[in-house]
Design a protein around this motif. Structure first.
Motif, PDB file in Angstrom:
ATOM      1  N   ALA A 154       0.825  -1.208   0.000  1.00 39.18           N
ATOM      2  CA  ALA A 154       0.000   0.000   0.000  1.00 39.18           C
ATOM      3  C   ALA A 154       0.863   1.264   0.000  1.00 39.18           C
ATOM      4  O   ALA A 154       0.548   2.255  -0.700  1.00 39.18           O
ATOM      5  CB  ALA A 154      -0.927  -0.014   1.212  1.00 39.18           C
ATOM      6  N   ALA A 155       1.962   1.250   0.764  1.00 40.15           N
ATOM      7  CA  ALA A 155       2.851   2.408   0.788  1.00 40.15           C
ATOM      8  C   ALA A 155       3.507   2.633  -0.573  1.00 40.15           C
ATOM      9  O   ALA A 155       3.647   3.785  -1.031  1.00 40.15           O
ATOM     10  CB  ALA A 155       3.914   2.219   1.870  1.00 40.15           C
ATOM     11  N   CYS A 156       3.908   1.536  -1.252  1.00 39.60           N
ATOM     12  CA  CYS A 156       4.515   1.669  -2.585  1.00 39.60           C
ATOM     13  C   CYS A 156       3.505   2.204  -3.600  1.00 39.60           C
ATOM     14  O   CYS A 156       3.855   3.035  -4.451  1.00 39.60           O
ATOM     15  CB  CYS A 156       5.065   0.328  -3.038  1.00 39.60           C
ATOM     16  SG  CYS A 156       6.585  -0.165  -2.199  1.00 39.60           S
ATOM     17  N   LEU A 157       2.261   1.756  -3.512  1.00 36.34           N
ATOM     18  CA  LEU A 157       1.241   2.280  -4.424  1.00 36.34           C
ATOM     19  C   LEU A 157       1.008   3.766  -4.194  1.00 36.34           C
ATOM     20  O   LEU A 157       0.845   4.543  -5.153  1.00 36.34           O
ATOM     21  CB  LEU A 157      -0.061   1.496  -4.238  1.00 36.34           C
ATOM     22  CG  LEU A 157      -0.079   0.062  -4.783  1.00 36.34           C
ATOM     23  CD1 LEU A 157      -1.380  -0.632  -4.413  1.00 36.34           C
ATOM     24  CD2 LEU A 157       0.112   0.074  -6.297  1.00 36.34           C
ATOM     25  N   ALA A 158       0.992   4.186  -2.922  1.00 33.65           N
ATOM     26  CA  ALA A 158       0.819   5.608  -2.625  1.00 33.65           C
ATOM     27  C   ALA A 158       1.999   6.428  -3.139  1.00 33.65           C
ATOM     28  O   ALA A 158       1.810   7.528  -3.703  1.00 33.65           O
ATOM     29  CB  ALA A 158       0.647   5.795  -1.110  1.00 33.65           C
ATOM     30  N   ALA A 159       3.231   5.921  -2.963  1.00 31.70           N
ATOM     31  CA  ALA A 159       4.410   6.627  -3.465  1.00 31.70           C
ATOM     32  C   ALA A 159       4.397   6.691  -4.987  1.00 31.70           C
ATOM     33  O   ALA A 159       4.775   7.721  -5.581  1.00 31.70           O
ATOM     34  CB  ALA A 159       5.676   5.941  -2.963  1.00 31.70           C
ATOM     35  N   TYR A 160       3.965   5.607  -5.634  1.00 29.40           N
ATOM     36  CA  TYR A 160       3.877   5.581  -7.101  1.00 29.40           C
ATOM     37  C   TYR A 160       2.920   6.677  -7.590  1.00 29.40           C
ATOM     38  O   TYR A 160       3.244   7.452  -8.506  1.00 29.40           O
ATOM     39  CB  TYR A 160       3.399   4.197  -7.544  1.00 29.40           C
ATOM     40  CG  TYR A 160       3.579   3.898  -9.007  1.00 29.40           C
ATOM     41  CD1 TYR A 160       4.631   3.108  -9.442  1.00 29.40           C
ATOM     42  CD2 TYR A 160       2.680   4.393  -9.960  1.00 29.40           C
ATOM     43  CE1 TYR A 160       4.789   2.813 -10.793  1.00 29.40           C
ATOM     44  CE2 TYR A 160       2.828   4.114 -11.298  1.00 29.40           C
ATOM     45  CZ  TYR A 160       3.890   3.320 -11.716  1.00 29.40           C
ATOM     46  OH  TYR A 160       4.057   3.049 -13.053  1.00 29.40           O
ATOM     47  N   ALA A 161       1.745   6.732  -6.979  1.00 34.27           N
ATOM     48  CA  ALA A 161       0.756   7.735  -7.395  1.00 34.27           C
ATOM     49  C   ALA A 161       1.235   9.148  -7.095  1.00 34.27           C
ATOM     50  O   ALA A 161       0.997  10.082  -7.893  1.00 34.27           O
ATOM     51  CB  ALA A 161      -0.571   7.458  -6.689  1.00 34.27           C
ATOM     52  N   ALA A 162       1.939   9.334  -5.979  1.00 35.43           N
ATOM     53  CA  ALA A 162       2.428  10.684  -5.621  1.00 35.43           C
ATOM     54  C   ALA A 162       3.477  11.173  -6.608  1.00 35.43           C
ATOM     55  O   ALA A 162       3.470  12.353  -7.008  1.00 35.43           O
ATOM     56  CB  ALA A 162       2.992  10.661  -4.201  1.00 35.43           C
ATOM     57  N   ILE A 163       4.399  10.290  -7.036  1.00 36.39           N
ATOM     58  CA  ILE A 163       5.439  10.699  -7.991  1.00 36.39           C
ATOM     59  C   ILE A 163       4.819  11.037  -9.340  1.00 36.39           C
ATOM     60  O   ILE A 163       5.182  12.056  -9.974  1.00 36.39           O
ATOM     61  CB  ILE A 163       6.498   9.595  -8.120  1.00 36.39           C
ATOM     62  CG1 ILE A 163       7.243   9.421  -6.801  1.00 36.39           C
ATOM     63  CG2 ILE A 163       7.482   9.906  -9.234  1.00 36.39           C
ATOM     64  CD1 ILE A 163       8.188   8.233  -6.781  1.00 36.39           C
ATOM     65  N   VAL A 164       3.874  10.226  -9.791  1.00 45.74           N
ATOM     66  CA  VAL A 164       3.223  10.500 -11.081  1.00 45.74           C
ATOM     67  C   VAL A 164       2.462  11.827 -11.014  1.00 45.74           C
ATOM     68  O   VAL A 164       2.521  12.653 -11.948  1.00 45.74           O
ATOM     69  CB  VAL A 164       2.301   9.334 -11.458  1.00 45.74           C
ATOM     70  CG1 VAL A 164       1.477   9.680 -12.699  1.00 45.74           C
ATOM     71  CG2 VAL A 164       3.115   8.071 -11.718  1.00 45.74           C
ATOM     72  N   TRP A 165       1.762  12.060  -9.913  1.00 51.38           N
ATOM     73  CA  TRP A 165       1.004  13.299  -9.780  1.00 51.38           C
ATOM     74  C   TRP A 165       1.937  14.511  -9.708  1.00 51.38           C
ATOM     75  O   TRP A 165       1.631  15.577 -10.269  1.00 51.38           O
ATOM     76  CB  TRP A 165       0.133  13.225  -8.534  1.00 51.38           C
ATOM     77  CG  TRP A 165      -0.665  14.468  -8.289  1.00 51.38           C
ATOM     78  CD1 TRP A 165      -0.439  15.434  -7.349  1.00 51.38           C
ATOM     79  CD2 TRP A 165      -1.824  14.889  -9.013  1.00 51.38           C
ATOM     80  NE1 TRP A 165      -1.369  16.432  -7.428  1.00 51.38           N
ATOM     81  CE2 TRP A 165      -2.243  16.119  -8.452  1.00 51.38           C
ATOM     82  CE3 TRP A 165      -2.545  14.345 -10.086  1.00 51.38           C
ATOM     83  CZ2 TRP A 165      -3.364  16.802  -8.934  1.00 51.38           C
ATOM     84  CZ3 TRP A 165      -3.653  15.031 -10.549  1.00 51.38           C
ATOM     85  CH2 TRP A 165      -4.046  16.242  -9.976  1.00 51.38           C
ATOM     86  N   ALA A 166       3.085  14.366  -9.036  1.00 45.14           N
ATOM     87  CA  ALA A 166       4.034  15.479  -8.943  1.00 45.14           C
ATOM     88  C   ALA A 166       4.612  15.837 -10.304  1.00 45.14           C
ATOM     89  O   ALA A 166       4.856  17.023 -10.595  1.00 45.14           O
ATOM     90  CB  ALA A 166       5.151  15.132  -7.968  1.00 45.14           C
ATOM     91  N   VAL A 167       4.798  14.857 -11.161  1.00 43.12           N
ATOM     92  CA  VAL A 167       5.330  15.143 -12.503  1.00 43.12           C
ATOM     93  C   VAL A 167       4.242  15.734 -13.394  1.00 43.12           C
ATOM     94  O   VAL A 167       4.492  16.679 -14.173  1.00 43.12           O
ATOM     95  CB  VAL A 167       5.917  13.860 -13.116  1.00 43.12           C
ATOM     96  CG1 VAL A 167       6.307  14.080 -14.568  1.00 43.12           C
ATOM     97  CG2 VAL A 167       7.123  13.403 -12.322  1.00 43.12           C
ATOM     98  N   ILE A 168       3.031  15.204 -13.285  1.00 45.38           N
ATOM     99  CA  ILE A 168       1.953  15.710 -14.146  1.00 45.38           C
ATOM    100  C   ILE A 168       1.638  17.166 -13.831  1.00 45.38           C
ATOM    101  O   ILE A 168       1.414  17.987 -14.743  1.00 45.38           O
ATOM    102  CB  ILE A 168       0.704  14.821 -13.980  1.00 45.38           C
ATOM    103  CG1 ILE A 168       0.960  13.438 -14.581  1.00 45.38           C
ATOM    104  CG2 ILE A 168      -0.508  15.462 -14.655  1.00 45.38           C
ATOM    105  CD1 ILE A 168      -0.180  12.466 -14.378  1.00 45.38           C
ATOM    106  N   THR A 169       1.669  17.527 -12.582  1.00 48.67           N
ATOM    107  CA  THR A 169       1.332  18.902 -12.179  1.00 48.67           C
ATOM    108  C   THR A 169       2.521  19.857 -12.277  1.00 48.67           C
ATOM    109  O   THR A 169       2.394  21.035 -11.875  1.00 48.67           O
ATOM    110  CB  THR A 169       0.803  18.898 -10.738  1.00 48.67           C
ATOM    111  OG1 THR A 169       1.784  18.327  -9.866  1.00 48.67           O
ATOM    112  CG2 THR A 169      -0.486  18.116 -10.652  1.00 48.67           C
TER     113      THR A 169
END
Length: 340
Positions: free
Chosen positions: A41-56
């Protein structure tokens, strides 16, 4: 006087290799515990956070551009040639061949296909998940960037996340996942961490990936390793199917070649008759008779033994009269031919 030679470490290694291959009773299969589910669950949250940080186009994208303008390959050019060879440890082809050779030897020693099947499943998950993310987000690399400060997303690239980094995490981490002892697992975990960390930073040094690409590659590879116990039942079914298919093929080949083999004809002896067959003791015979081995019948016709009564000689002896002497005691010429 002591003449025994003390065994060296190499002698002990060869002595261990000379042992008969045995299938271990328990291979130490990892399970999905609560701690492991929390890490997933922590890895999935980190994955989504990195993708969102790049998209924004957040601070992470600005850090990517700063590192790119710093140009590490120009700051330390003396290690450039060495790092060109080191980054090969993250390429999928060479690392897969090296790890597959080691796991194939382990499969032969342990009489199980689990190491090779686990490697195949992990590489399949890596190609599907990382490949789909690369194509779906289409980010361009530092050497092909078009606008300063942009995130370079959906422009037809294929570098987000870093495939070298994710592959290094999975292929070297699978050795720690399949370790047979806790001590070996700790050492191999440290080795895989160093290898994946070095490969990721090397791609940043060479300018082929953004720093955010490497971060997402580490998280993607770790996510695959943590989720591997969920696919262990699939690997067990695949192993049973492969072994069953192998047994069926061998049985079919044995039946086919066994039926095509005609019985051998008896070989004629010197007198034109068939050679005698070899007789063995029956299955229920005594053990003493079985140790005597088979016996042979002599070749040629076997006639009945004539019954001959005792006859007396003039001297009172029991020697029978010779058929080759006449009444005067002279030998009578025989008309029989010698038998070859």
């Amino acid at each position: 006087m002591r003449t025994e030679r003390s065994l060296t470490r190499l002698d002990r290694v060869f002595a261990r290799l000379d042992r008969e291959p045995e299938r271990p009773v328990q291979l130490g299969m990892p399970r999905m515990s609560r701690h492991r589910y929390a890490l997933v669950a922590a890895c999935l949250a980190a994955y989504a956070a990195i993708v969102w940080a790049v998209i924004t186009t957040s601070w992470l994208v600005r850090l990517d551009w700063r590192v790119m303008f710093f140009r590490p390959y120009q700051q330390w050019p003396e290690i450039h040639a060495w790092l060109d060879y080191y980054v090969v440890l993250g390429q999928r082809g060479p690392t897969a061949v090296m790890v597959a050779a080691w796991l194939g030897w382990r499969s032969w020693r342990q009489h199980t296909l689990r190491p090779l099947i686990t490697l195949a499943i992990s590489l399949l998950l890596l190609n599907v998940t990382v490949g789909a993310a690369k194509i779906g987000m289409g980010r361009l690399g530092p050497h092909y960037a078009t606008t300063i400060g942009s995130n370079e997303m959906w422009l037809g690239g294929d570098i987000f996340p870093s495939g070298h980094t994710a592959n290094a995490v999975v292929t070297w981490g699978i050795l720690a996942y399949l370790a047979s002892s806790p001590r070996a697992r700790r050492w191999l975990s440290a080795l895989s961490a160093v290898m994946s960390l070095g490969v990721g930073l090397t791609t940043v040094y060479l300018g082929t990936h953004w720093l955010s690409d490497v971060l997402l590659g580490w998280v993607a590879g770790l996510l695959i390793l943590l989720a591997l116990p969920l696919f262990e039942p699939l690997g067990a079914r695949a192993e049973r199917w492969i072994l069953g298919l192998r047994d069926a093929v061998w049985t079919r080949l044995a039946r086919r070649f066994g039926k095509d083999r005609a019985p051998s004809a008896p070989v004629a002896g010197p007198s034109g008759l068939a050679a005698p067959l070899r007789r063995t003791a029956p299955l229920g015979a005594d053990a003493g008779h079985a140790r005597r081995g088979p016996f042979l019948l002599s070749s040629g016709p076997h006639g009945a033994r004539p019954e001959r009564g005792p006859s007396t000689t003039p001297g009172g002896g029991r020697r029978p009269a010779s058929a080759h002497t006449d009444a005067t005691g002279r030998p009578k010429p025989s008309s029989a031919r010698p038998v070859a």
